[in-house]
Design an enzyme around this catalytic site. Structure first.
Site, PDB file in Angstrom:
ATOM      1  N   SER A 162       0.864  -1.194   0.000  1.00 25.29           N
ATOM      2  CA  SER A 162       0.000   0.000   0.000  1.00 25.29           C
ATOM      3  C   SER A 162       0.893   1.233   0.000  1.00 25.29           C
ATOM      4  CB  SER A 162      -0.856  -0.025   1.278  1.00 25.29           C
ATOM      5  OG  SER A 162      -1.556   1.190   1.455  1.00 25.29           O
TER       6      SER A 162
ATOM      7  N   TYR B 267      -1.673  -0.640  10.712  1.00 25.08           N
ATOM      8  CA  TYR B 267      -1.774  -0.947   9.271  1.00 25.08           C
ATOM      9  C   TYR B 267      -0.446  -0.584   8.594  1.00 25.08           C
ATOM     10  CZ  TYR B 267      -3.735  -1.093   4.498  1.00 25.08           C
ATOM     11  OH  TYR B 267      -3.991  -1.394   3.185  1.00 25.08           O
TER      12      TYR B 267
END
Ligand SMILES: NC(=O)c1ccc[n+]([C@@H]2O[C@H](COP(=O)([O-])OP(=O)(O)OC[C@H]3O[C@@H](n4cnc5c(N)ncnc54)[C@H](OP(=O)(O)O)[C@@H]3O)[C@@H](O)[C@H]2O)c1
Length: 254
Positions: free
Chosen positions: A149, A162
């Site tokens: 990501s 995350y």
């Protein structure tokens, strides 16, 4: 239809929605037989029908990849049914945002178990087959594609764990790349920015409201935009390894 993946087999985790679903469709469209893995069997069955209607080949494997025995079983099933593995797309992931102070620990466990451990289990089980595929026909090369990501490149407020999982994916990928690249297993990192999928929907309401402030005004990418990037990576000639792709919506500033 391109000839580039004919005779190869791909395994895509998290294929029941979003980026994984779009990637499975694209890989099948390029000639790969695709093992589609996730927990929601009904969604996988629907996807398999679509792939078959388009003239492709799909194998549904219902599995929770946070369970290492289910991962081993999934890879064994794929080898029994499809005979080989050329392309592993480690896509399944969960993003649960919010402040670190007072965070529900269960959310951290879900992210670490899936984004890190699940990806590691799949890679471990797949590597012997990828190394074997890279030694011979039809392409003499194999691929691991790890979906990280922008959160694997830039840490942000309210994204700490995350971020930790996706930075971890990036570090693991680079170490693995150095280990297996001379044997023609390419390891690639895909780093999407904001993409319209189910990913955000698993967050608490208070987090969803905060996210709407950050991303509400911008035109998001579609899952197909990321699937296109993955297909680009795995269809390069044998001597070209695309190690990393960072892809943001044009309007996303950070
Ligand atoms: N959307 C974005 O903006 C964005 C941005 C950057 C990176 N990413 C990354 O892209 C990847 C795909 O996410 P997405 O956006 O496509 O979200 P998504 O639509 O929510 O897809 C997540 C997939 O993971 C699967 N999954 C969840 N838990 C699982 C488990 N325990 N075992 C097996 N599969 C499991 C889900 O299927 P089941 O529920 O059926 O198991 C689903 O197919 C993730 O790694 C995410 O971090 C997304």
């Amino acid at each position: 239809m391109s000839e580039k993946l004919d005779g190869t087999v791909a395994l895509v985790t998290g294929a029941s929605s979003g980026i994984g679903q779009a990637t499975a469709l694209r890989l099948a469209g390029h000639g790969a037989a695709v093992a589609i893995v996730a927990r929601r069997r009904d969604r996988l069955d629907e996807l398999a029908v679509r792939i078959k209607e388009d003239g492709g080949r799909a194998l549904v494997i219902e599995a929770d990849i946070t369970d290492r025995d289910q991962v081993t079983g999934a890879v064994e099933t794929m080898i029994q049914e499809l005979g080989r593995l050329d392309t592993l797309v480690n896509n399944a992931g969960v993003m649960l945002l919010g402040p670190i102070v007072g965070a529900p620990l269960e959310e951290w466990q879900r992210m670490v178990n899936l984004n890190v451990l699940g990806l590691l289990y799949c890679t471990h089980a797949a590597l012997p087959h990828l190394l074997a595929a890279a030694e011979g026909d039809p392409r003499s090369v194999a691929d691991v594609v790890n979906v990280s990501s922008t959160a694997g490149r830039v840490a942000r407020l309210n994204s700490g764990v995350y971020n930790a999982t996706k930075f971890g994916v990036v570090a693991f990928s680079e170490s693995l790349r150095q280990e297996v690249t001379a044997r023609h297993v390419r390891v690639s990192i895909i780093e999407p920015g904001a993409t319209a999928t189910e990913l955000a929907s698993h967050n608490r309401l208070v987090v969803l409201e905060e996210m709407a402030k950050n991303f509400g005004g911008i035109e998001l990418m579609a899952s197909e935009d990321i699937a296109d990037a993955i297909v680009y990576v795995v269809t390069r000639p044998r001597h070209v390894a695309v190690n990393e792709m960072l892809i943001r919506p044009t309007e996303q500033e950070r």
